[in-house]
Design a protein around this motif. Structure first.
Motif, PDB file in Angstrom:
ATOM      1  N   MET A 266       0.836  -1.189   0.000  1.00 23.73           N
ATOM      2  CA  MET A 266       0.000   0.000   0.000  1.00 23.73           C
ATOM      3  C   MET A 266       0.877   1.247   0.000  1.00 23.73           C
ATOM      4  SD  MET A 266      -2.595   1.346   2.927  1.00 23.73           S
ATOM      5  CE  MET A 266      -1.269   2.142   3.790  1.00 23.73           C
ATOM      6  N   VAL A 267       0.561   2.187  -0.867  1.00 24.43           N
ATOM      7  CA  VAL A 267       1.297   3.442  -0.893  1.00 24.43           C
ATOM      8  C   VAL A 267       0.418   4.521  -0.279  1.00 24.43           C
ATOM      9  CG1 VAL A 267       2.403   5.159  -2.351  1.00 24.43           C
ATOM     10  CG2 VAL A 267       2.519   2.754  -2.973  1.00 24.43           C
ATOM     11  N   ASP A 268       0.853   5.064   0.863  1.00 25.09           N
ATOM     12  CA  ASP A 268       0.061   6.135   1.459  1.00 25.09           C
ATOM     13  C   ASP A 268       0.398   7.446   0.755  1.00 25.09           C
ATOM     14  OD1 ASP A 268       2.578   6.379   2.382  1.00 25.09           O
ATOM     15  OD2 ASP A 268       2.093   6.144   4.492  1.00 25.09           O
ATOM     16  N   GLU A 269      -0.039   8.553   1.322  1.00 27.57           N
ATOM     17  CA  GLU A 269       0.149   9.859   0.696  1.00 27.57           C
ATOM     18  C   GLU A 269       1.624  10.108   0.408  1.00 27.57           C
ATOM     19  OE1 GLU A 269      -0.903  14.308   2.105  1.00 27.57           O
ATOM     20  OE2 GLU A 269      -2.298  12.719   2.653  1.00 27.57           O
ATOM     21  N   HIS A 270       1.903  10.794  -0.703  1.00 29.79           N
ATOM     22  CA  HIS A 270       3.299  11.042  -1.080  1.00 29.79           C
ATOM     23  C   HIS A 270       4.029  11.848  -0.025  1.00 29.79           C
ATOM     24  CE1 HIS A 270       3.274   9.212  -4.976  1.00 29.79           C
ATOM     25  NE2 HIS A 270       2.261   9.936  -5.401  1.00 29.79           N
ATOM     26  N   LEU A 271       5.352  11.708  -0.010  1.00 33.92           N
ATOM     27  CA  LEU A 271       6.173  12.490   0.916  1.00 33.92           C
ATOM     28  C   LEU A 271       6.099  13.964   0.536  1.00 33.92           C
ATOM     29  CD1 LEU A 271       9.405  10.280   1.005  1.00 33.92           C
ATOM     30  CD2 LEU A 271       7.526  10.303   2.661  1.00 33.92           C
ATOM     31  N   SER A 272       6.131  14.811   1.547  1.00 35.01           N
ATOM     32  CA  SER A 272       6.152  16.256   1.279  1.00 35.01           C
ATOM     33  C   SER A 272       7.601  16.674   1.009  1.00 35.01           C
ATOM     34  CB  SER A 272       5.624  17.014   2.493  1.00 35.01           C
ATOM     35  OG  SER A 272       6.550  16.910   3.556  1.00 35.01           O
ATOM     36  N   PRO A 273       7.802  17.835   0.378  1.00 28.58           N
ATOM     37  CA  PRO A 273       9.174  18.325   0.194  1.00 28.58           C
ATOM     38  C   PRO A 273       9.919  18.437   1.532  1.00 28.58           C
ATOM     39  CG  PRO A 273       7.656  19.591  -1.163  1.00 28.58           C
ATOM     40  CD  PRO A 273       6.815  18.700  -0.305  1.00 28.58           C
ATOM     41  N   ALA A 274       9.193  18.816   2.594  1.00 30.57           N
ATOM     42  CA  ALA A 274       9.841  18.915   3.911  1.00 30.57           C
ATOM     43  C   ALA A 274      10.283  17.535   4.402  1.00 30.57           C
ATOM     44  CB  ALA A 274       8.882  19.556   4.909  1.00 30.57           C
ATOM     45  N   ASP A 275       9.460  16.498   4.161  1.00 26.49           N
ATOM     46  CA  ASP A 275       9.852  15.124   4.537  1.00 26.49           C
ATOM     47  C   ASP A 275      11.170  14.755   3.861  1.00 26.49           C
ATOM     48  OD1 ASP A 275       7.546  14.619   6.010  1.00 26.49           O
ATOM     49  OD2 ASP A 275       6.469  13.763   4.296  1.00 26.49           O
ATOM     50  N   VAL A 276      11.256  15.101   2.576  1.00 31.66           N
ATOM     51  CA  VAL A 276      12.442  14.736   1.782  1.00 31.66           C
ATOM     52  C   VAL A 276      13.678  15.472   2.305  1.00 31.66           C
ATOM     53  CG1 VAL A 276      13.461  14.927  -0.525  1.00 31.66           C
ATOM     54  CG2 VAL A 276      11.097  14.154  -0.262  1.00 31.66           C
ATOM     55  N   THR A 277      13.529  16.775   2.588  1.00 31.80           N
ATOM     56  CA  THR A 277      14.662  17.548   3.111  1.00 31.80           C
ATOM     57  C   THR A 277      15.092  17.017   4.467  1.00 31.80           C
ATOM     58  OG1 THR A 277      13.888  19.547   1.988  1.00 31.80           O
ATOM     59  CG2 THR A 277      15.435  19.856   3.793  1.00 31.80           C
TER      60      THR A 277
ATOM     61  N   ARG B  25      14.161 -16.500  -5.998  1.00 30.30           N
ATOM     62  CA  ARG B  25      14.399 -17.719  -6.791  1.00 30.30           C
ATOM     63  C   ARG B  25      14.041 -18.970  -5.999  1.00 30.30           C
ATOM     64  NH1 ARG B  25      20.308 -17.377  -9.721  1.00 30.30           N
ATOM     65  NH2 ARG B  25      19.822 -15.787 -11.268  1.00 30.30           N
ATOM     66  N   ALA B  26      14.317 -18.882  -4.691  1.00 29.32           N
ATOM     67  CA  ALA B  26      14.065 -20.051  -3.840  1.00 29.32           C
ATOM     68  C   ALA B  26      12.632 -20.083  -3.313  1.00 29.32           C
ATOM     69  CB  ALA B  26      15.055 -20.040  -2.680  1.00 29.32           C
ATOM     70  N   ASN B  27      11.790 -19.151  -3.782  1.00 28.59           N
ATOM     71  CA  ASN B  27      10.400 -19.051  -3.312  1.00 28.59           C
ATOM     72  C   ASN B  27      10.313 -18.817  -1.809  1.00 28.59           C
ATOM     73  OD1 ASN B  27       8.428 -19.099  -5.329  1.00 28.59           O
ATOM     74  ND2 ASN B  27       8.894 -21.258  -5.760  1.00 28.59           N
ATOM     75  N   ASP B  28      11.280 -18.104  -1.269  1.00 32.15           N
ATOM     76  CA  ASP B  28      11.317 -17.845   0.179  1.00 32.15           C
ATOM     77  C   ASP B  28      10.660 -16.530   0.568  1.00 32.15           C
ATOM     78  OD1 ASP B  28      12.514 -20.173   0.842  1.00 32.15           O
ATOM     79  OD2 ASP B  28      14.548 -19.362   0.981  1.00 32.15           O
ATOM     80  N   VAL B  29      10.177 -15.773  -0.427  1.00 29.85           N
ATOM     81  CA  VAL B  29       9.518 -14.498  -0.100  1.00 29.85           C
ATOM     82  C   VAL B  29       8.024 -14.754  -0.029  1.00 29.85           C
ATOM     83  CG1 VAL B  29       9.136 -12.111  -0.835  1.00 29.85           C
ATOM     84  CG2 VAL B  29      11.346 -13.222  -1.278  1.00 29.85           C
ATOM     85  N   ARG B  30       7.450 -14.549   1.181  1.00 28.19           N
ATOM     86  CA  ARG B  30       6.045 -14.902   1.387  1.00 28.19           C
ATOM     87  C   ARG B  30       5.096 -14.058   0.540  1.00 28.19           C
ATOM     88  NH1 ARG B  30       5.682 -14.905   7.696  1.00 28.19           N
ATOM     89  NH2 ARG B  30       7.857 -14.334   7.478  1.00 28.19           N
ATOM     90  N   GLU B  31       5.400 -12.786   0.395  1.00 25.84           N
ATOM     91  CA  GLU B  31       4.516 -11.895  -0.377  1.00 25.84           C
ATOM     92  C   GLU B  31       5.331 -11.193  -1.462  1.00 25.84           C
ATOM     93  OE1 GLU B  31       1.331  -9.801   2.127  1.00 25.84           O
ATOM     94  OE2 GLU B  31       3.006 -10.065   3.514  1.00 25.84           O
ATOM     95  N   PRO B  32       5.525 -11.830  -2.601  1.00 23.33           N
ATOM     96  CA  PRO B  32       6.346 -11.221  -3.669  1.00 23.33           C
ATOM     97  C   PRO B  32       5.829  -9.838  -4.097  1.00 23.33           C
ATOM     98  CG  PRO B  32       5.916 -13.515  -4.163  1.00 23.33           C
ATOM     99  CD  PRO B  32       5.074 -13.174  -2.985  1.00 23.33           C
ATOM    100  N   ASP B  33       4.507  -9.599  -3.919  1.00 17.44           N
ATOM    101  CA  ASP B  33       3.965  -8.276  -4.268  1.00 17.44           C
ATOM    102  C   ASP B  33       4.528  -7.186  -3.365  1.00 17.44           C
ATOM    103  OD1 ASP B  33       2.520  -9.511  -6.164  1.00 17.44           O
ATOM    104  OD2 ASP B  33       0.592  -9.440  -5.095  1.00 17.44           O
ATOM    105  N   GLN B  34       4.955  -7.585  -2.188  1.00 16.27           N
ATOM    106  CA  GLN B  34       5.504  -6.620  -1.228  1.00 16.27           C
ATOM    107  C   GLN B  34       7.038  -6.688  -1.242  1.00 16.27           C
ATOM    108  OE1 GLN B  34       3.473  -4.503   0.591  1.00 16.27           O
ATOM    109  NE2 GLN B  34       1.893  -5.354  -0.729  1.00 16.27           N
TER     110      GLN B  34
END
Lengths: 192, 173
Positions: free
Chosen positions: A1-12, B55-64
């Protein structure tokens, strides 16, 4: 899951030494899920690396503190230092292999506001720095010049003047320094 | 794709994974190991471990896979800080994933432009920028040295970096 993007302040803030570990972790978790923010974080780092590179090569002019000078020294930057008291005349010169010229301008700068440093060469104003940050107990301002730039200056008197105000008083000259610039000194082939 | 392929047959997918995540691991390494070489070493190690586990299928959630690579990076960075040991045999086995196949995060910004943009900052912002990102001084130290509040230091460093970025973008057109 990708939450809200980082703000410029977060990056700095990520690249500063102040960010708490949980905040660093939050940014990293986001960046490893978000290519756009990874790009932003990388661009900020590239910019910071670029600034560091310019500083290590001595290609800047600034008012600094000892913390910056200490880091420059650790990075092997070749610096030549002149300490000047108000009203005195100080002979100075730049060597061919210097990278930075450090001037330690001594005076009582405590409580000073609206501080400016003006440079005159041969009676002509060539540089004016305004809004100079001054510490509460400052008895010294450290101004750093690129030695490459100073090497272009011929043998001539260089005047540095510090202006500022205290309380409700208007701006006034706080200190006046005269440097007798002797030009560039080149070492002979035998190192002498 | 990598997990469902016989070992060594998903070279393109592995290279793509490397291309996407190597820059992020490198940034992580720069932050935590504070050394370019160590960050590059970490990048290779973390990605090689991730691919090996896929490669070894050791990652439980490849999407993550991003989370997995981040976790791996954290673990390796801790180990690297303790020992500095290398994993040369992994590098040798996965030679097709050397740095030459990876785009750098960013090419170094032109130093002449940076020099010029630094010159155009206000003095206070320039001093704060140099103290923060070169001397690596915390905001509290800077605030003591320059008679600014820590909040004002944070604002100044953020503004300084933003102005540098704007100045460089302007110059690059």
């Amino acid at each position: 899951m990708v939450d809200e993007h980082l703000s410029p302040a977060d990056v700095t803030e990520y690249w500063t030494p102040d960010t708490p570990a949980d905040e660093v972790g939050r940014v990293e978790a986001h960046v490893f899920a978000c290519a756009d923010c990874a790009q932003q974080l990388g661009a900020a780092r590239a910019l910071i690396d670029g600034v560091r590179d310019v500083m290590r090569r001595g290609r800047f002019q600034a008012i600094v503190t000892d913390a910056v000078l200490n880091r420059l020294a650790r990075d092997g930057v070749r610096m030549r230092t002149f300490t000047v008291e108000p009203g005195t005349v100080v002979p100075c010169a730049v060597w061919a292999d210097d990278q930075l010229i450090v001037t330690r301008l001594r005076a009582d700068f405590r409580g000073l506001e609206h501080v400016s440093v003006v440079m005159e060469i041969g009676g002509q104003e060539v540089d004016r720095i305004t809004d100079v940050p001054v510490g509460p107990d400052a008895r010294e301002l450290i101004e750093v010049f690129s030695a490459a730039r100073i090497r272009e200056v011929p043998q001539i008197d260089v005047r540095l003047r510090v202006f500022g105000s205290r309380g409700h008083a208007g701006d006034e000259i706080v200190a006046d320094y005269l440097l007798e610039h002797g030009g560039t000194i080149r070492r002979s082939a035998d190192g002498g | 794709m990598i997990a469902s392929s016989p070992a060594g047959t998903a070279v393109e997918a592995e290279s793509e994974l490397y291309r996407r995540f190597a820059p992020r691991v490198r940034l992580f390494g720069l932050k935590h190991l504070r050394d370019e070489t160590a960050a590059n070493d970490l990048t290779q190690q973390a990605l090689l471990v991730a691919i090996e586990r896929l490669r070894a299928n050791d990652v439980r959630e490849p999407d993550q896979i991003g989370s997995f690579i981040l976790g791996t990076s954290r673990m390796l960075a801790q180990a690297q800080r303790r020992t500095e040991r290398r994993r040369a045999e992994l590098r040798a086995e996965y030679a097709h994933l050397t740095a030459s196949t990876v785009d750098p995060v960013e090419t170094l910004v032109d130093s002449a432009h940076i020099e010029n943009c630094l010159r155009h900052l206000g003095e206070r912002e320039r001093t704060v920028l140099m103290l923060t990102f070169y001397a690596e001084s915390p905001a509290v130290e800077i605030s003591d040295a320059l008679a600014m509040s820590p909040g004002a230091v944070r604002v100044a460093r953020h503004r300084a970096l933003a102005r540098m970025r704007d100045c460089l973008e302007l110059r690059h057109g």
